[in-house]
Design an enzyme around this catalytic site. Sequence first.
Site, mmCIF file in Angstrom:
data_model
loop_
_atom_site.group_PDB
_atom_site.id
_atom_site.type_symbol
_atom_site.label_atom_id
_atom_site.label_comp_id
_atom_site.label_asym_id
_atom_site.label_seq_id
_atom_site.Cartn_x
_atom_site.Cartn_y
_atom_site.Cartn_z
ATOM 1 N N SER A 204 -22.034 -52.803 23.073
ATOM 2 C CA SER A 204 -21.949 -54.174 23.036
ATOM 3 C C SER A 204 -22.584 -54.550 21.870
ATOM 4 O O SER A 204 -21.861 -54.721 20.725
ATOM 5 C CB SER A 204 -22.777 -54.681 24.449
ATOM 6 O OG SER A 204 -22.505 -56.232 24.465
ATOM 7 N N THR A 205 -23.300 -55.873 21.643
ATOM 8 C CA THR A 205 -23.929 -56.211 20.668
ATOM 9 C C THR A 205 -24.699 -55.298 19.634
ATOM 10 O O THR A 205 -25.330 -54.477 19.854
ATOM 11 C CB THR A 205 -25.308 -57.170 20.950
ATOM 12 O OG1 THR A 205 -24.934 -57.914 22.275
ATOM 13 C CG2 THR A 205 -25.901 -57.777 19.901
ATOM 14 N N HIS A 233 -17.992 -54.106 24.654
ATOM 15 C CA HIS A 233 -17.643 -55.510 24.802
ATOM 16 C C HIS A 233 -17.313 -56.276 23.975
ATOM 17 O O HIS A 233 -17.765 -56.621 22.820
ATOM 18 C CB HIS A 233 -18.963 -56.157 25.209
ATOM 19 C CG HIS A 233 -19.727 -55.434 26.562
ATOM 20 N ND1 HIS A 233 -20.978 -55.811 26.884
ATOM 21 C CD2 HIS A 233 -19.406 -54.619 27.462
ATOM 22 C CE1 HIS A 233 -21.384 -55.006 28.036
ATOM 23 N NE2 HIS A 233 -20.467 -54.288 28.364
ATOM 24 N N MET A 326 -26.705 -55.952 24.321
ATOM 25 C CA MET A 326 -27.469 -56.753 25.480
ATOM 26 C C MET A 326 -27.380 -56.436 27.042
ATOM 27 O O MET A 326 -26.105 -56.004 27.200
ATOM 28 C CB MET A 326 -27.331 -58.361 25.127
ATOM 29 C CG MET A 326 -25.802 -58.671 25.279
ATOM 30 S SD MET A 326 -25.907 -60.385 24.595
ATOM 31 C CE MET A 326 -26.203 -61.348 26.168
ATOM 32 N N ASP A 329 -25.383 -53.071 31.286
ATOM 33 C CA ASP A 329 -24.227 -52.395 31.517
ATOM 34 C C ASP A 329 -24.396 -51.026 31.176
ATOM 35 O O ASP A 329 -24.804 -50.850 30.090
ATOM 36 C CB ASP A 329 -23.134 -53.109 31.050
ATOM 37 C CG ASP A 329 -21.828 -52.693 31.114
ATOM 38 O OD1 ASP A 329 -21.554 -52.027 32.653
ATOM 39 O OD2 ASP A 329 -20.689 -52.913 30.751
#
Length: 387
Positions: A204-205, A233, A326, A329
Site C-alpha cells: 500500500s503506502t 492499493h 498503512m 490489510d
Amino acid sequence: MTITTSEATSHTLGGPIRVMVVDDSAVVRGLETRMLEEDPAIQVVASVGNGQMAVQALDRHDIEVVILDIEMPVMDGLTALPELLRKSPNLKVIMASTLTLRNAEVTLKALQMGASECLAKPTTSREISGGTDFRHDLVEKVKALGGARRRALGRAAPTARAGGAVVERKVGALPSLMAQRAQQPISLRPAAEERPDIIAIGSSTGGPQALFTVFGDMRKGGWPSQPIVVTQHMPATFTTILAGHIERVAGVPTAEAKDGDPIRGGHIYIAPGDYHMVVETRGTEKILRLNQDPPESFCRPAVDPLFRSVAKAYGRRVLAVVLTGMGADGSKGGKIIAESGGTVIAQDEPSSVVWGMPGATAQIGACSAVLPLKDIAAYVLRSANKR
C-alpha cells in the site's frame, strides 16, 4: 525465534500533525482543509495555490505532510516535489490528482522521485465535498504518514487538540495499534520446506517504490519460474500505469489481471483498481477472478482476499510478501497462509514508509522473516529456487 521491534521514542515536537495543502483551486483547498481539521490530530498550517508558494512556505512553517496537486500555474507539483524534498528531506508528500492516464503517469513518476503516497481526487468540488471515501483516505493517509515520520525522527506522536490547546501524549502512551506494536516482540515461525508454486505480494503506502526495488533486484538475481500476483492499493487507471512501470523494471510479462486469466509461470499479474483479485482452481489449472465484493480494510482491491484465495488454491506451496503500507490489510490472510503451511515474510519497520500492514502481519505471528527491503528479493529467489 523471537525478535523485538525498536521501541518508538518521544518527544521534542508533539501536537497535531502540521499539514500544507497545495492546490490552485481555492475551493478545493478550503474543502480539504475543512476535512483535515475535523480531525483534532491534524492542523493545516499553510494553504497555497502553486508549487512555488509551497516551497517558500517551508521557510515560514514547520510542515510535516504536504497534499500536493499536480496541475498548477507558475510551478506544477512535479516541478515542486524535488524542491520541497531538498528543503525538507523528511517531508511526507501525498500527490493528489484526478483519475486520468496522464495524471497517473505523472503520479507514478512522482512516487519514484520521493513522494510517499498518492490520492485519487474527485473531478469536481461537489464530488470532493460529498465523498466519504475521499475524506477517509485523505485523513487516514495524513495521519499514517505523519505518525510514521515522527516515529522515524523520535518525536512525539500525533495528538489531539482540546479546546484550542494541545494535549500531548508520548508515543509509548498512544493507544494506537501501531504504538502498541512497537513495544511487542515478534515470534517467527519456520518457513515451509517446499518450493512455492506462487508468489503473492501485498502493498500500500510506499508500495510502488518497494515493488520497483524488489522486482529490480529479482531481475538481477535471475527471474523465478513461478507466477507472481500483486495487490497494491491503488485506484483504477493508476494500476494500469503501475503494471507498465513494473514490466519495464522487471523485464517479464506484466499486466493488470483480467477476469478468467489463466495463471502462467514467469508472469506478473496486478490487481486492477476497484476490483478484488483472487485465484481459483478450474480443472487442472489456476485462473484469476475479479470481483467487486465489498471493500475490506476500506480497500478494493484488498490483499486479504488474494491471500485467502492462494492459501485455498495452493496450500503449503505459497510464498507471501507483505510490503510497506498503512492499516492491517494482509495480516489476516497472511495468518491463513501460514496456518496452511505456506511461508509469509514482511518488510521491516526502518525500511517501510508506513509499518502498518507488515507490522500487523508480523505481530499476528504469521511471518517466517521480517526483512529490510534490500533483502527481500534475495529471500524470494532462495525460496523460489528450493529443490
